[in-house]
Design a protein around this motif. Structure first.
Motif, PDB file in Angstrom:
ATOM      1  N   UNK A  59      -0.385 -31.280  -8.554  1.00 20.66           N
ATOM      2  CA  UNK A  59      -1.423 -32.261  -8.825  1.00 20.66           C
ATOM      3  C   UNK A  59      -2.791 -31.378  -9.390  1.00 20.66           C
ATOM      4  N   UNK A  60      -2.838 -29.974  -9.141  1.00 16.98           N
ATOM      5  CA  UNK A  60      -3.967 -29.298  -9.586  1.00 16.98           C
ATOM      6  C   UNK A  60      -3.540 -28.550 -10.925  1.00 16.98           C
ATOM      7  N   UNK A  63      -5.729 -28.594 -14.378  1.00 16.75           N
ATOM      8  CA  UNK A  63      -7.085 -29.198 -14.407  1.00 16.75           C
ATOM      9  C   UNK A  63      -8.139 -28.312 -14.750  1.00 16.75           C
ATOM     10  N   UNK A  64      -9.410 -28.711 -15.258  1.00 13.01           N
ATOM     11  CA  UNK A  64     -10.304 -28.029 -15.914  1.00 13.01           C
ATOM     12  C   UNK A  64     -11.336 -27.110 -14.763  1.00 13.01           C
ATOM     13  N   UNK A  65     -11.435 -28.080 -13.667  1.00 13.44           N
ATOM     14  CA  UNK A  65     -12.307 -27.504 -12.745  1.00 13.44           C
ATOM     15  C   UNK A  65     -11.936 -28.059 -11.297  1.00 13.44           C
ATOM     16  N   UNK A 105      -0.975 -21.260 -10.104  1.00 17.93           N
ATOM     17  CA  UNK A 105      -0.451 -22.174 -11.107  1.00 17.93           C
ATOM     18  C   UNK A 105      -0.371 -21.350 -12.446  1.00 17.93           C
ATOM     19  N   UNK A 106       0.369 -22.126 -13.218  1.00 14.95           N
ATOM     20  CA  UNK A 106       0.410 -21.651 -14.724  1.00 14.95           C
ATOM     21  C   UNK A 106      -0.650 -21.769 -15.404  1.00 14.95           C
ATOM     22  N   UNK A 107      -1.298 -22.931 -15.066  1.00 17.85           N
ATOM     23  CA  UNK A 107      -2.626 -23.259 -15.725  1.00 17.85           C
ATOM     24  C   UNK A 107      -3.729 -23.314 -14.815  1.00 17.85           C
ATOM     25  N   UNK A 108      -4.313 -22.485 -14.356  1.00 15.85           N
ATOM     26  CA  UNK A 108      -5.327 -22.625 -12.940  1.00 15.85           C
ATOM     27  C   UNK A 108      -6.592 -23.066 -13.841  1.00 15.85           C
ATOM     28  N   UNK A 109      -7.537 -23.961 -12.963  1.00 14.38           N
ATOM     29  CA  UNK A 109      -8.888 -24.219 -13.659  1.00 14.38           C
ATOM     30  C   UNK A 109      -9.558 -22.958 -13.922  1.00 14.38           C
ATOM     31  N   UNK A 110     -10.515 -23.325 -14.975  1.00 18.04           N
ATOM     32  CA  UNK A 110     -11.471 -22.258 -15.359  1.00 18.04           C
ATOM     33  C   UNK A 110     -12.471 -21.906 -14.371  1.00 18.04           C
ATOM     34  N   UNK A 111     -12.708 -23.034 -13.559  1.00 16.80           N
ATOM     35  CA  UNK A 111     -13.755 -22.755 -12.418  1.00 16.80           C
ATOM     36  C   UNK A 111     -13.484 -23.317 -11.300  1.00 16.80           C
ATOM     37  N   UNK A 112     -14.081 -22.889 -10.340  1.00 12.49           N
ATOM     38  CA  UNK A 112     -13.907 -23.379  -8.947  1.00 12.49           C
ATOM     39  C   UNK A 112     -15.253 -23.346  -8.187  1.00 12.49           C
ATOM     40  N   UNK A 150     -12.043 -16.898   2.003  1.00 16.39           N
ATOM     41  CA  UNK A 150     -10.838 -17.701   1.835  1.00 16.39           C
ATOM     42  C   UNK A 150     -10.345 -17.974   0.672  1.00 16.39           C
ATOM     43  N   UNK A 151     -11.565 -18.104  -0.436  1.00 17.72           N
ATOM     44  CA  UNK A 151     -11.235 -18.211  -1.982  1.00 17.72           C
ATOM     45  C   UNK A 151     -10.780 -16.881  -2.641  1.00 17.72           C
ATOM     46  N   UNK A 152     -10.635 -15.753  -2.163  1.00 16.52           N
ATOM     47  CA  UNK A 152     -10.365 -14.936  -2.657  1.00 16.52           C
ATOM     48  C   UNK A 152      -9.236 -14.773  -3.651  1.00 16.52           C
ATOM     49  N   UNK A 153      -7.917 -15.299  -3.103  1.00 19.64           N
ATOM     50  CA  UNK A 153      -6.657 -15.410  -4.053  1.00 19.64           C
ATOM     51  C   UNK A 153      -7.058 -15.897  -5.454  1.00 19.64           C
ATOM     52  N   UNK A 154      -7.853 -16.980  -5.383  1.00 18.78           N
ATOM     53  CA  UNK A 154      -8.173 -17.705  -6.702  1.00 18.78           C
ATOM     54  C   UNK A 154      -8.901 -16.969  -7.615  1.00 18.78           C
ATOM     55  N   UNK A 155     -10.169 -16.294  -6.988  1.00 16.38           N
ATOM     56  CA  UNK A 155     -10.972 -15.257  -7.638  1.00 16.38           C
ATOM     57  C   UNK A 155     -10.332 -14.054  -8.099  1.00 16.38           C
ATOM     58  N   UNK A 156      -9.430 -13.526  -7.315  1.00 15.85           N
ATOM     59  CA  UNK A 156      -8.488 -12.356  -7.800  1.00 15.85           C
ATOM     60  C   UNK A 156      -7.467 -12.654  -8.991  1.00 15.85           C
ATOM     61  N   UNK A 157      -7.324 -14.043  -9.090  1.00 11.31           N
ATOM     62  CA  UNK A 157      -6.314 -14.421 -10.137  1.00 11.31           C
ATOM     63  C   UNK A 157      -7.169 -14.925 -11.190  1.00 11.31           C
TER      64      UNK A 157
END
Length: 299
Positions: A59-60, A63-65, A105-112, A150-157
């Motif tokens: 479901x994610x 998504x753009x954000x 994700x193959x298409x992660x959001x541009x911003x979190x 806890x958000x480090x994995x997304x930032x590292x990606x």
């Protein structure tokens, strides 16, 4: 984000800030997808279990954000060991689960945009602190450090990641002011403790506008204090409430009474946090309700 329609996933959409943000985004034509605990009732809901860090990653995708404002209310109950664990897990486990899902994700959001709190800084006394200040000590600062990490994995990606260290939100229907307004309208309002502790506040309207500003600006990342430019003492805020609501403010709650009633949480009420939004102001954000009286009237 007003120029084009975006798909924005919001966790914590039923909360005070999340609900106001969802209404603002939807009013401008964006597709808002809510993370929910129950079985999804349509394509604009995605199942998750925040305390266990589980989310339906499908479901994610695309998504753009992503905006994560989920978390059990810090001031909702007395801080028992069990409730402190719930406060922790509903933030840290939820954020970690989302971060891992986003990173895969193959298409992660541009911003979190991930929630945090001015509690990061702990007790500051009369000292003015901005985003360069180190974390304080105690339950809330340690929680905020772990929450943001806890958000480090997304930032590292490679996802642009923003942390909103929010102050006390001035709103009619929730948060600290949701409890204060009925007391003051009844003529029972007054300072807490000696009233010299600083309260860093922000109008709900400005909170939502700031989050949208951070979503829009591709050049902004890292921590941002979401507080009005001029923190005030509890005594000054009490006097402003009396002026705006035309009520007396002669009552005061002594510190020992607060400690007896609230336990460990009393430290958060009696503590001083003189937090300023340096990075937000430098980015060009303009507050609609920077002063406390304007913020109270807006609520």
């Amino acid at each position: 984000m007003a120029q084009e329609r975006r798909r924005i996933v919001v966790a914590g959409a039923s909360g005070l800030i999340g609900g106001a943000l969802v209404r603002s985004l939807a009013a401008d034509g964006h597709e808002v997808v809510r993370l929910v605990r129950h079985a999804p009732r349509g394509e604009r809901e995605v199942r998750w279990d925040p305390e266990r860090g589980r989310v339906d990653a499908a479901g994610l995708d695309g998504c753009d954000a992503l905006v994560n404002l989920a978390g059990a209310g810090v001031g909702d109950r007395r801080w028992t060991d069990a409730y402190k664990r719930r406060i922790h897990d509903s933030r840290v486990h939820a954020t970690a689960g989302l971060a891992k899902a986003v990173a895969a994700l193959d298409e992660p959001p541009r911003v979190w945009v991930n929630g945090s709190a001015m509690g990061f800084y702990g007790e500051t006394g009369d000292r003015v602190v901005d985003e360069d200040a180190p974390a304080g000590s105690g339950f809330l600062p340690e929680l905020c450090v772990e929450w943001e990490a806890a958000a480090d994995p997304a930032r590292d990606a490679g996802v642009r990641t923003v942390f909103t260290r929010t102050g006390l939100v001035v709103a009619r229907d929730g948060g600290a002011w949701g409890r204060l307004f009925p007391l003051f309208r009844a003529g029972l309002g007054g300072r807490l403790g000696d009233g010299r502790q600083y309260w860093s506040y922000i109008a709900l309207h400005d909170e939502v506008a700031a989050i949208r500003h951070l979503l829009d600006r591709d050049d902004l990342s890292g921590p941002f204090n979401l507080t009005a430019p001029e923190p005030l003492t509890n005594r000054e805020i009490t006097e402003a409430m009396g002026r705006v609501l035309h009520r007396p403010t002669v009552f005061a709650v002594p510190a020992p009474v607060l400690r007896a009633a609230l336990g460990e949480m009393a430290g958060d009420v009696l503590g001083s946090a003189r937090v300023v939004p340096r990075r937000l102001l430098e980015s060009g954000f303009v507050f609609a309700f920077p002063g406390i009286e304007d913020a109270i009237r807006a609520a």
